[in-house]
Design a protein around this motif. Structure first.
Motif, short mmCIF file in Angstrom:
data_model
loop_
_atom_site.label_atom_id
_atom_site.label_comp_id
_atom_site.label_asym_id
_atom_site.label_seq_id
_atom_site.Cartn_x
_atom_site.Cartn_y
_atom_site.Cartn_z
N LYS A 171 128.23 22.66 10.70
CA LYS A 171 126.64 23.07 11.99
C LYS A 171 127.19 24.65 11.44
O LYS A 171 126.16 25.53 11.01
N LYS A 172 128.13 25.42 12.66
CA LYS A 172 128.81 26.53 12.16
C LYS A 172 128.90 27.02 11.20
O LYS A 172 128.23 28.25 11.02
N LYS A 174 127.19 26.23 7.90
CA LYS A 174 125.92 26.38 8.02
C LYS A 174 125.47 27.63 8.18
O LYS A 174 124.53 28.60 7.88
N MET A 175 125.66 28.36 9.10
CA MET A 175 124.91 29.12 9.72
C MET A 175 125.98 30.61 9.56
O MET A 175 125.00 31.44 9.08
N THR A 228 117.90 33.94 12.33
CA THR A 228 117.20 32.82 14.26
C THR A 228 116.12 32.11 14.34
O THR A 228 115.94 31.98 14.97
N MET A 231 114.85 29.33 14.37
CA MET A 231 115.60 28.51 15.14
C MET A 231 115.12 27.95 16.17
O MET A 231 114.16 28.67 16.82
N ASP A 232 115.06 26.68 17.45
CA ASP A 232 114.98 26.23 17.73
C ASP A 232 116.19 26.52 19.12
O ASP A 232 116.72 27.72 18.74
N ALA A 234 118.44 25.90 21.52
CA ALA A 234 119.91 25.39 20.49
C ALA A 234 120.20 25.80 19.93
O ALA A 234 121.41 25.93 20.61
N ASP A 235 119.46 25.62 18.68
CA ASP A 235 120.35 26.13 17.76
C ASP A 235 120.65 28.13 18.25
O ASP A 235 121.73 28.45 17.67
N ARG A 236 119.33 28.48 18.52
CA ARG A 236 119.70 29.28 18.92
C ARG A 236 121.22 30.31 19.89
O ARG A 236 121.78 31.57 19.36
N ALA A 238 123.55 28.33 20.11
CA ALA A 238 124.63 27.90 19.05
C ALA A 238 124.74 28.94 18.04
O ALA A 238 126.53 29.15 17.91
N TYR A 239 123.69 29.89 17.58
CA TYR A 239 124.23 30.77 16.83
C TYR A 239 125.33 32.09 17.49
O TYR A 239 125.92 32.53 17.14
#
Length: 383
Positions: A171-172, A174-175, A228, A231-232, A234-236, A238-239
């Motif tokens: 996941k990271k 991919k970001m 972002t 992104m939701d 949670a993903d924001r 994490a970013y």
């Protein structure tokens, strides 16, 4: 003087453009440092204003209908000085040209040096990163190298993404790939190249050097916002944590240069995260229209030197303009091929001096020695 129909370029129009552009770039620099502004409006408006500055310098035109702002002290003093010492003007032009060449050669050297460094990197076949890049539809090659401390994009037109060997979840990774691919899609390399050319032309302007550092930060914030956007929460989150983790990773490796290029200073990193928290809105159409109006309005004003006629010729004048300049003095001096031309429309001729209609000329006066060397420009409407 380069002339086309109803517009032309003079030294006065060029330096007028440089003056307006310096004010606009100083505004961009000041607003970029204000996190509250970026939280509310983002950097799109700043990037738009920067683009208009670039366009204004590429097209430093002076129109015949532009309003002339007469300078009675500064410009005439400068003009008289260079007339008295023309060799100084020629020397300044040589220095200016040499400075442009030096900045361009320096930037080309840095680009070629970076290219050689990238060519020396050892690359490895990391199928996991290649698989993740393919899943994101990353179009340019992704090269994985243990010599790289942080992901970055190389190349001006033929891009390559260099990626470090990192032990991170998919996941990271991919970001990080999304971030670098967004730089490619947004043409950030070409944008930096254009502003690099602007800094070469205006190398003597200290504001342009400060702005050249600011444009890197502006493009990073814009990239964060675009990545972002969908992104939701949670993903924001994490970013944002990923940005902090990469900063710590670079500091632990003592990669100061990579830290400065990829993440920026601590204050810049903090600002990037705060802007992401605020979810800035897209630039409103009213802001775009306002900036476009200011861009067009900058063509309506030109700074020119002004002065009174010599005292010994004062008795030969009969009319005085509202600015205090006696109009008939223009028939005796002050007309040059650089600041004057004859505008013709509907078989009538108008003398244009410093962008203003000074008088209507008869056909017989066109052959007057004072006017015979002036360019005759045909128009489609009355000036």
């Amino acid at each position: 003087m380069i002339s086309w129909h109803s517009f032309f370029i003079t030294w006065y129009s060029f330096f007028t453009a440089a003056t307006f552009c310096s004010i606009a770039l100083a505004t961009v620099i000041a607003l970029r440092s204000r996190t509250k502004f970026l939280e509310k409006y983002g950097v799109s408006s700043l990037l738009l204003l920067s683009g208009l500055v670039l366009l204004r310098m590429i097209l430093p035109f002076e129109f015949y209908f532009s309003y002339i702002v007469d300078s009675w002290s500064i410009l005439p003093t400068v003009q008289d000085f260079f007339r008295a010492f023309p060799w100084i003007w020629r020397l300044l032009m040589i220095v200016w040209g040499a400075g442009i060449v030096f900045v361009i050669i320096r930037d080309l050297y840095e680009i070629l040096y970076a290219y050689r460094i990238c060519r020396s990197y050892i690359t490895v076949d990391d199928r996991r990163i290649q698989r993740l890049a393919k899943s994101l539809s990353v179009r340019c090659p992704v090269l994985v190298s243990p010599d790289v401390s942080t992901p970055f994009v190389s190349g001006l037109f033929l891009h390559k993404i260099y990626f470090p060997t990192l032990e991170m979840p998919d996941k990271k990774i991919k970001m990080l790939l999304q971030h670098e691919a967004q730089h490619v899609r947004s043409h950030d390399s070409q944008i930096k190249l254009l502003f690099g050319l602007l800094s070469a032309v205006l190398w003597w302007n200290p504001i342009i050097y400060k702005f050249r550092r600011e444009i890197d930060v502006i493009l990073e914030i814009r990239c964060d916002t675009k990545v972002t956007r969908h992104m939701d929460n949670a993903d924001r989150e994490a970013y944002k944590n990923l940005l902090v983790d990469m900063a710590k990773h670079l500091v632990n490796q003592q990669a100061a240069a990579a830290w400065s290029a990829a993440v920026g200073s601590t204050n810049t990193l903090k600002q990037r995260i705060e802007v992401l928290n605020a979810k800035p809105r897209p630039t409103h159409i009213a802001v775009k229209c306002c900036l476009a109006a200011l861009f067009l309005a900058s063509y309506l004003v030109i700074f020119h030197p002004a002065g009174n006629p010599p005292p010994e010729e004062a008795g030969s004048f009969t009319t005085v303009s509202p600015t205090g300049i006696r109009e008939e003095f223009l028939d005796k001096s002050g007309i040059t091929c650089d600041n004057s031309f004859i505008f013709t429309f509907d078989e009538k001729y108008y003398l244009i001096v410093n962008g203003k209609v000074r008088k209507t000329l008869s056909l017989s006066k066109i052959d007057n020695p004072l006017y015979k060397d002036l360019e005759i420009v045909k128009g489609i409407c009355k000036p």
